[in-house]
Design a protein around this motif. Sequence first.
Motif, PDB file in Angstrom:
ATOM      1  N   GLY A   9       0.781  -1.237   0.000  1.00 33.96           N
ATOM      2  CA  GLY A   9       0.000   0.000   0.000  1.00 33.96           C
ATOM      3  C   GLY A   9       0.810   1.284   0.000  1.00 33.96           C
ATOM      4  N   MET A  10       2.134   1.192   0.163  1.00 31.64           N
ATOM      5  CA  MET A  10       2.925   2.433   0.232  1.00 31.64           C
ATOM      6  C   MET A  10       2.944   3.161  -1.121  1.00 31.64           C
ATOM      7  SD  MET A  10       6.936   1.348   0.127  1.00 31.64           S
ATOM      8  CE  MET A  10       6.843   0.026   1.312  1.00 31.64           C
ATOM      9  N   PRO A  11       3.213   4.482  -1.105  1.00 33.69           N
ATOM     10  CA  PRO A  11       3.232   5.229  -2.372  1.00 33.69           C
ATOM     11  C   PRO A  11       4.275   4.667  -3.355  1.00 33.69           C
ATOM     12  CG  PRO A  11       3.219   6.729  -0.484  1.00 33.69           C
ATOM     13  CD  PRO A  11       3.427   5.352   0.066  1.00 33.69           C
ATOM     14  N   ASP A  12       4.020   4.874  -4.647  1.00 33.40           N
ATOM     15  CA  ASP A  12       4.911   4.373  -5.709  1.00 33.40           C
ATOM     16  C   ASP A  12       6.316   4.947  -5.537  1.00 33.40           C
ATOM     17  OD1 ASP A  12       4.789   3.060  -8.631  1.00 33.40           O
ATOM     18  OD2 ASP A  12       6.104   4.821  -8.681  1.00 33.40           O
ATOM     19  N   ARG A  13       7.312   4.069  -5.546  1.00 37.24           N
ATOM     20  CA  ARG A  13       8.698   4.476  -5.290  1.00 37.24           C
ATOM     21  C   ARG A  13       9.279   5.275  -6.455  1.00 37.24           C
ATOM     22  NH1 ARG A  13       5.564   0.786  -3.817  1.00 37.24           N
ATOM     23  NH2 ARG A  13       6.430  -0.602  -5.360  1.00 37.24           N
ATOM     24  N   SER A  14       9.082   4.772  -7.666  1.00 36.89           N
ATOM     25  CA  SER A  14       9.711   5.436  -8.817  1.00 36.89           C
ATOM     26  C   SER A  14       9.136   6.838  -9.025  1.00 36.89           C
ATOM     27  CB  SER A  14       9.526   4.578 -10.074  1.00 36.89           C
ATOM     28  OG  SER A  14      10.229   5.133 -11.154  1.00 36.89           O
ATOM     29  N   GLN A  15       7.815   6.949  -8.925  1.00 32.99           N
ATOM     30  CA  GLN A  15       7.177   8.272  -9.069  1.00 32.99           C
ATOM     31  C   GLN A  15       7.679   9.234  -7.995  1.00 32.99           C
ATOM     32  OE1 GLN A  15       2.868   8.029  -9.190  1.00 32.99           O
ATOM     33  NE2 GLN A  15       2.921   6.702 -10.998  1.00 32.99           N
ATOM     34  N   SER A  16       7.790   8.730  -6.754  1.00 38.32           N
ATOM     35  CA  SER A  16       8.253   9.597  -5.658  1.00 38.32           C
ATOM     36  C   SER A  16       9.647  10.132  -5.951  1.00 38.32           C
ATOM     37  CB  SER A  16       8.236   8.828  -4.329  1.00 38.32           C
ATOM     38  OG  SER A  16       6.926   8.421  -4.016  1.00 38.32           O
ATOM     39  N   ILE A  17      10.546   9.259  -6.417  1.00 37.14           N
ATOM     40  CA  ILE A  17      11.921   9.704  -6.705  1.00 37.14           C
ATOM     41  C   ILE A  17      11.902  10.784  -7.791  1.00 37.14           C
ATOM     42  CG2 ILE A  17      14.172   9.000  -7.625  1.00 37.14           C
ATOM     43  CD1 ILE A  17      13.622   6.210  -6.357  1.00 37.14           C
ATOM     44  N   GLN A  18      11.104  10.558  -8.828  1.00 38.31           N
ATOM     45  CA  GLN A  18      11.048  11.521  -9.920  1.00 38.31           C
ATOM     46  C   GLN A  18      10.464  12.862  -9.478  1.00 38.31           C
ATOM     47  OE1 GLN A  18       9.831   9.762 -13.906  1.00 38.31           O
ATOM     48  NE2 GLN A  18       9.429   8.071 -12.494  1.00 38.31           N
ATOM     49  N   ASN A  19       9.546  12.800  -8.482  1.00 38.09           N
ATOM     50  CA  ASN A  19       8.923  14.042  -7.980  1.00 38.09           C
ATOM     51  C   ASN A  19       9.691  14.666  -6.821  1.00 38.09           C
ATOM     52  OD1 ASN A  19       6.917  13.505  -9.817  1.00 38.09           O
ATOM     53  ND2 ASN A  19       5.536  12.571  -8.307  1.00 38.09           N
ATOM     54  N   GLY A  20      10.828  14.055  -6.457  1.00 32.72           N
ATOM     55  CA  GLY A  20      11.592  14.590  -5.324  1.00 32.72           C
ATOM     56  C   GLY A  20      10.900  14.393  -3.989  1.00 32.72           C
ATOM     57  N   SER A  21      10.034  13.380  -3.897  1.00 33.42           N
ATOM     58  CA  SER A  21       9.267  13.133  -2.669  1.00 33.42           C
ATOM     59  C   SER A  21       9.829  11.923  -1.912  1.00 33.42           C
ATOM     60  CB  SER A  21       7.801  12.868  -3.033  1.00 33.42           C
ATOM     61  OG  SER A  21       7.153  12.135  -2.014  1.00 33.42           O
ATOM     62  N   ASP A  22       9.781  11.994  -0.576  1.00 31.76           N
ATOM     63  CA  ASP A  22      10.190  10.868   0.268  1.00 31.76           C
ATOM     64  C   ASP A  22       8.976  10.140   0.840  1.00 31.76           C
ATOM     65  OD1 ASP A  22      12.951  11.098  -0.034  1.00 31.76           O
ATOM     66  OD2 ASP A  22      13.121  12.571   1.593  1.00 31.76           O
ATOM     67  N   ALA A  23       7.831  10.204   0.148  1.00 25.55           N
ATOM     68  CA  ALA A  23       6.588   9.632   0.682  1.00 25.55           C
ATOM     69  C   ALA A  23       6.700   8.155   1.081  1.00 25.55           C
ATOM     70  CB  ALA A  23       5.446   9.841  -0.319  1.00 25.55           C
ATOM     71  N   PRO A  24       7.460   7.310   0.362  1.00 29.92           N
ATOM     72  CA  PRO A  24       7.532   5.893   0.790  1.00 29.92           C
ATOM     73  C   PRO A  24       8.398   5.682   2.027  1.00 29.92           C
ATOM     74  CG  PRO A  24       8.074   6.127  -1.558  1.00 29.92           C
ATOM     75  CD  PRO A  24       8.106   7.505  -0.945  1.00 29.92           C
ATOM     76  N   LEU A  25       9.237   6.662   2.384  1.00 36.42           N
ATOM     77  CA  LEU A  25      10.258   6.448   3.406  1.00 36.42           C
ATOM     78  C   LEU A  25       9.714   5.993   4.769  1.00 36.42           C
ATOM     79  CD1 LEU A  25      13.253   6.378   3.957  1.00 36.42           C
ATOM     80  CD2 LEU A  25      13.235   8.856   4.283  1.00 36.42           C
ATOM     81  N   PRO A  26       8.604   6.590   5.295  1.00 34.01           N
ATOM     82  CA  PRO A  26       8.103   6.104   6.591  1.00 34.01           C
ATOM     83  C   PRO A  26       7.764   4.606   6.561  1.00 34.01           C
ATOM     84  CG  PRO A  26       7.051   8.171   5.980  1.00 34.01           C
ATOM     85  CD  PRO A  26       7.849   7.743   4.789  1.00 34.01           C
ATOM     86  N   TYR A  27       7.184   4.132   5.454  1.00 29.48           N
ATOM     87  CA  TYR A  27       6.852   2.710   5.336  1.00 29.48           C
ATOM     88  C   TYR A  27       8.125   1.861   5.328  1.00 29.48           C
ATOM     89  CZ  TYR A  27       2.173   4.189   3.799  1.00 29.48           C
ATOM     90  OH  TYR A  27       0.931   4.733   3.726  1.00 29.48           O
ATOM     91  N   LEU A  28       9.120   2.326   4.586  1.00 28.51           N
ATOM     92  CA  LEU A  28      10.366   1.562   4.455  1.00 28.51           C
ATOM     93  C   LEU A  28      11.103   1.517   5.786  1.00 28.51           C
ATOM     94  CD1 LEU A  28      11.536   2.999   1.002  1.00 28.51           C
ATOM     95  CD2 LEU A  28      10.557   0.731   1.430  1.00 28.51           C
ATOM     96  N   ARG A  29      11.233   2.675   6.442  1.00 29.69           N
ATOM     97  CA  ARG A  29      11.965   2.738   7.713  1.00 29.69           C
ATOM     98  C   ARG A  29      11.251   1.919   8.787  1.00 29.69           C
ATOM     99  NH1 ARG A  29      15.708   7.093   8.916  1.00 29.69           N
ATOM    100  NH2 ARG A  29      15.011   6.895  11.059  1.00 29.69           N
ATOM    101  N   GLN A  30       9.925   2.069   8.876  1.00 33.15           N
ATOM    102  CA  GLN A  30       9.200   1.336   9.914  1.00 33.15           C
ATOM    103  C   GLN A  30       9.147  -0.160   9.594  1.00 33.15           C
ATOM    104  OE1 GLN A  30       5.605   3.489  11.257  1.00 33.15           O
ATOM    105  NE2 GLN A  30       6.588   5.350  10.539  1.00 33.15           N
TER     106      GLN A  30
END
Lengths: 242, 242
Positions: A51-72
């Motif tokens: 369910g976490m945000p799309d990784r590739s799109q986030s990188i392209q948009n300069g967003s760290d949105a997936p990071l909380p899911y990955l770290r936790q």
Amino acid sequence: MTTRPEQAPLLGILGGMGPLATVDFLGKLTRSLPVTCDQQHLPWITLSQPGMPDRSQSIQNGSDAPLPYLRQGVAWLAEQNVSLICIPCSTSHFWFDQMQEASTTPILHIADATIEELRRDTTRQTGPIAVLATRGTIKSGIYRDRLLQAQCAPEELSEADQTAVDDIIRAVKTGHLADARLNMHALQTRLTQRGIGTVILGCTELPLAHDAANAPLVGIDVTLALARTVLRRLGYTPRETD
Amino acid sequence: MTTRPEQAPLLGILGGMGPLATVDFLGKLTRSLPVTCDQQHLPWITLSQPGMPDRSQSIQNGSDAPLPYLRQGVAWLAEQNVSLICIPCSTSHFWFDQMQEASTTPILHIADATIEELRRDTTRQTGPIAVLATRGTIKSGIYRDRLLQAQCAPEELSEADQTAVDDIIRAVKTGHLADARLNMHALQTRLTQRGIGTVILGCTELPLAHDAANAPLVGIDVTLALARTVLRRLGYTPRETD
């Protein structure tokens, strides 16, 4: 809290990126181990959080949105007393340092595993190499940097060929494997015309679209590389062939 | 303790019995869900603990040696706040009541899922039915009892045919899939001569040995039945065909 009776070494897997790639990794992990009974297999815990945000799109948009899911996710795995963590998703390794910082357990980097596999079997590579991966992975340079260190500069894809890779990944993620395989074969045929001999299948969806027996190019399967390297790090001896 | 950001419903899977059957279940679970992106997939946690004592041998010897692993496995999954637990291993269901007692989370019984699937699609069954399973599962009667309740008395296997089933399960567990498929085809050919029309593939290793396109008999895949029933219980609508 319940104590699990299972003995170490316990492997921790952060999955769901995507779900079918995680299952492919678990299958390669299981089949790579020569055993005569269930009890010789390694124990593992997998957390699949698609369910976490799309990784590739986030990188392209300069967003760290997936990071909380990955770290936790990795922090939770580390709390389960796993001996090693791996993540069968190349793109997520953009945040590798932040994930490792959140985990008291070592994480095996998928690109390190891939280069280790390439070095163990240099006969597998034929001619110039190209990296097939998400735009996020290409931008992060995790495969390119390590290939350059290994004196093996990869060729860049054209915009049209990168779009074909994007389409293949999306087809695998949505379960359209036949389409994905047709498009992968066409892409590799075009790459042979540019003189490419080997492709790093640098997104864990891509090995599912690569039909090794009929493929125009040698494909380096990063999912299999991760599985085999994990087994070696945990003291097992993987089969020599898939 | 780390809080996982993933939202419910989270599925808990107790696996490793055997490891390849667990991977087969996870693949069927993933492919049974029609999605257009990763984010529509369901999150899950799997604990694979292949090191526990053999379930079928324990049942035959009157031993409860696997029970601590099973109880602590489901108790640990329940502590992770999963909404439902499933166990892709028929034989372990011999200890179903003791496992459910150890878990605050409901466990879906694999034989209940199988009968639910059979009832949803009665056209799939052809002629008299037989249960292919470990000696432990046969002794526990989990499929036979439910088939009798559904007015569908199963035929018993001969000792030679049960030995063939044991051999097929062992071949799958040790990764010898080609042998397993040949032996499954020969067994089903013998069963057709006894008038059997449908077999319950009542051990999660057996669907891996059943080549549906060329099989002499209709095979009811308990792994797929469990995956599809789990999805329905969690509010998803599985694909109509595998």
